[in-house]
Design a protein around this motif. Structure first.
Motif, mmCIF file in Angstrom:
data_model
loop_
_atom_site.group_PDB
_atom_site.id
_atom_site.type_symbol
_atom_site.label_atom_id
_atom_site.label_comp_id
_atom_site.label_asym_id
_atom_site.label_seq_id
_atom_site.Cartn_x
_atom_site.Cartn_y
_atom_site.Cartn_z
ATOM 1 N N ILE A 6 0.845 -1.203 0.000
ATOM 2 C CA ILE A 6 0.000 0.000 0.000
ATOM 3 C C ILE A 6 0.880 1.254 0.000
ATOM 4 N N ALA A 7 0.641 2.116 -0.956
ATOM 5 C CA ALA A 7 1.335 3.412 -0.988
ATOM 6 C C ALA A 7 0.537 4.396 -0.124
ATOM 7 N N VAL A 8 1.211 4.945 0.874
ATOM 8 C CA VAL A 8 0.555 5.854 1.816
ATOM 9 C C VAL A 8 0.972 7.287 1.481
ATOM 10 N N ILE A 9 -0.009 8.154 1.360
ATOM 11 C CA ILE A 9 0.289 9.569 1.079
ATOM 12 C C ILE A 9 -0.347 10.421 2.165
ATOM 13 N N VAL A 10 0.499 11.171 2.840
ATOM 14 C CA VAL A 10 0.040 12.044 3.926
ATOM 15 C C VAL A 10 0.133 13.494 3.441
ATOM 16 N N GLY A 11 -0.965 14.206 3.523
ATOM 17 C CA GLY A 11 -1.006 15.570 2.991
ATOM 18 C C GLY A 11 -0.533 16.640 3.953
ATOM 19 N N SER A 12 0.381 16.279 4.844
ATOM 20 C CA SER A 12 0.957 17.271 5.763
ATOM 21 C C SER A 12 2.455 17.071 5.814
ATOM 22 N N LEU A 13 3.189 18.174 5.790
ATOM 23 C CA LEU A 13 4.650 18.099 5.894
ATOM 24 C C LEU A 13 5.110 18.417 7.316
ATOM 25 N N ARG A 14 4.159 18.670 8.205
ATOM 26 C CA ARG A 14 4.466 19.081 9.570
ATOM 27 C C ARG A 14 5.105 17.931 10.340
ATOM 28 N N LEU A 73 -3.510 4.546 0.422
ATOM 29 C CA LEU A 73 -4.105 5.081 1.650
ATOM 30 C C LEU A 73 -3.740 6.559 1.702
ATOM 31 N N LEU A 74 -4.750 7.409 1.611
ATOM 32 C CA LEU A 74 -4.497 8.853 1.620
ATOM 33 C C LEU A 74 -5.036 9.455 2.912
ATOM 34 N N LEU A 75 -4.184 10.222 3.562
ATOM 35 C CA LEU A 75 -4.602 10.904 4.790
ATOM 36 C C LEU A 75 -4.490 12.398 4.567
ATOM 37 N N THR A 76 -5.607 13.066 4.683
ATOM 38 C CA THR A 76 -5.575 14.498 4.413
ATOM 39 C C THR A 76 -5.922 15.335 5.645
ATOM 40 N N PRO A 77 -5.111 16.330 5.929
ATOM 41 C CA PRO A 77 -5.579 17.386 6.832
ATOM 42 C C PRO A 77 -6.655 18.190 6.104
ATOM 43 N N GLU A 78 -7.297 19.082 6.815
ATOM 44 C CA GLU A 78 -8.219 20.016 6.162
ATOM 45 C C GLU A 78 -7.638 21.416 6.275
#
Ligand SMILES: Cc1cc2nc3c(=O)[nH]c(=O)nc-3n(C[C@H](O)[C@H](O)[C@H](O)COP(=O)(O)O)c2cc1C
Length: 183
Positions: A6-14, A73-78
């Motif tokens: 599973i390629a995981v992409i997290v939309g935060s660089l924090r 699997l994509l995890l996004t902040p808002e």
């Protein structure tokens, strides 16, 4: 037994990103035939269509890792009721050049965490819209809009007791979804 990468992409660089912590913790709820690898998006250039014929190494790596995965699997902040620019930038990069995108057909699960009461609901809805255009089938239910509260993670970085049952149920559905749709 098949293996699912599973390629995981997290939309935060924090550095202390809740979504990054969630990505790590939720992966621990998956069965052993699933492995999760985070794709780096912080070193991607800003997308510029002029570069389509000469994509940067970081873009090629991103595309390779998505291409070789059986699921996403994509995890996004808002951010301001939508997805962060860094996530959209990564999505755009891996969708180009025209006809050479790598997204189509990869089964995806969406998660998002925010201290706000709506727990990224708007951002996730925007993300679903984008992914629909890219022909990415997304797990519809259960939805998971995670409000960050004390105890979401335990001291070892696992999902805390109060959210464990909910997120285990989410993971069980996600696993079945990927198995059904992985090519
Ligand atoms: C530019 C910006 C806009 C934000 N807009 C929203 C928002 O619309 N809804 C929300 O719930 N939280 C919003 N937040 C708060 C984020 O949910 C919070 O910073 C969260 O910790 C970001 O995710 P991360 O911990 O994974 O980096 C915003 C934060 C930033 C920096």
């Amino acid at each position: 037994m098949s293996h699912y990468q599973i390629a995981v992409i997290v939309g935060s660089l924090r550095k202390e990103s809740y979504n990054n912590k969630l990505a790590i913790a939720v992966a621990r709820l998956a069965p052993p035939e699933f492995s999760f690898k985070q794709v780096q998006i912080g070193d991607l250039p800003l997308y510029n269509q002029d570069d389509d014929t000469n994509q940067a190494e970081s873009v090629k790596t991103l595309k390779k890792e998505i291409k070789s995965a059986q699921g996403l699997l994509l995890l996004t902040p808002e951010y301001n009721r939508s997805i962060p620019g860094v996530l959209k930038n990564a999505i755009d990069h891996a969708s180009r050049p025209y006809g050479q995108g790598v997204w189509a057909g990869k089964p995806a699960g969406l998660l998002g965490a925010s201290p706000g009461a709506a727990g990224t609901a708007m951002a996730q809805q925007h993300l679903r819209n984008i992914l629909a255009h890219l022909n990415v089938p997304t797990l519809g239910q259960p939805e998971a809009f995670i409000q960050v509260r004390d105890g979401l993670f335990d001291e070892a970085g696992n999902i805390g007791e109060a959210s464990k049952k909910f997120l285990q149920n989410w993971m069980d559905h996600y696993v079945a979804w990927v198995k059904k749709h992985a090519g």
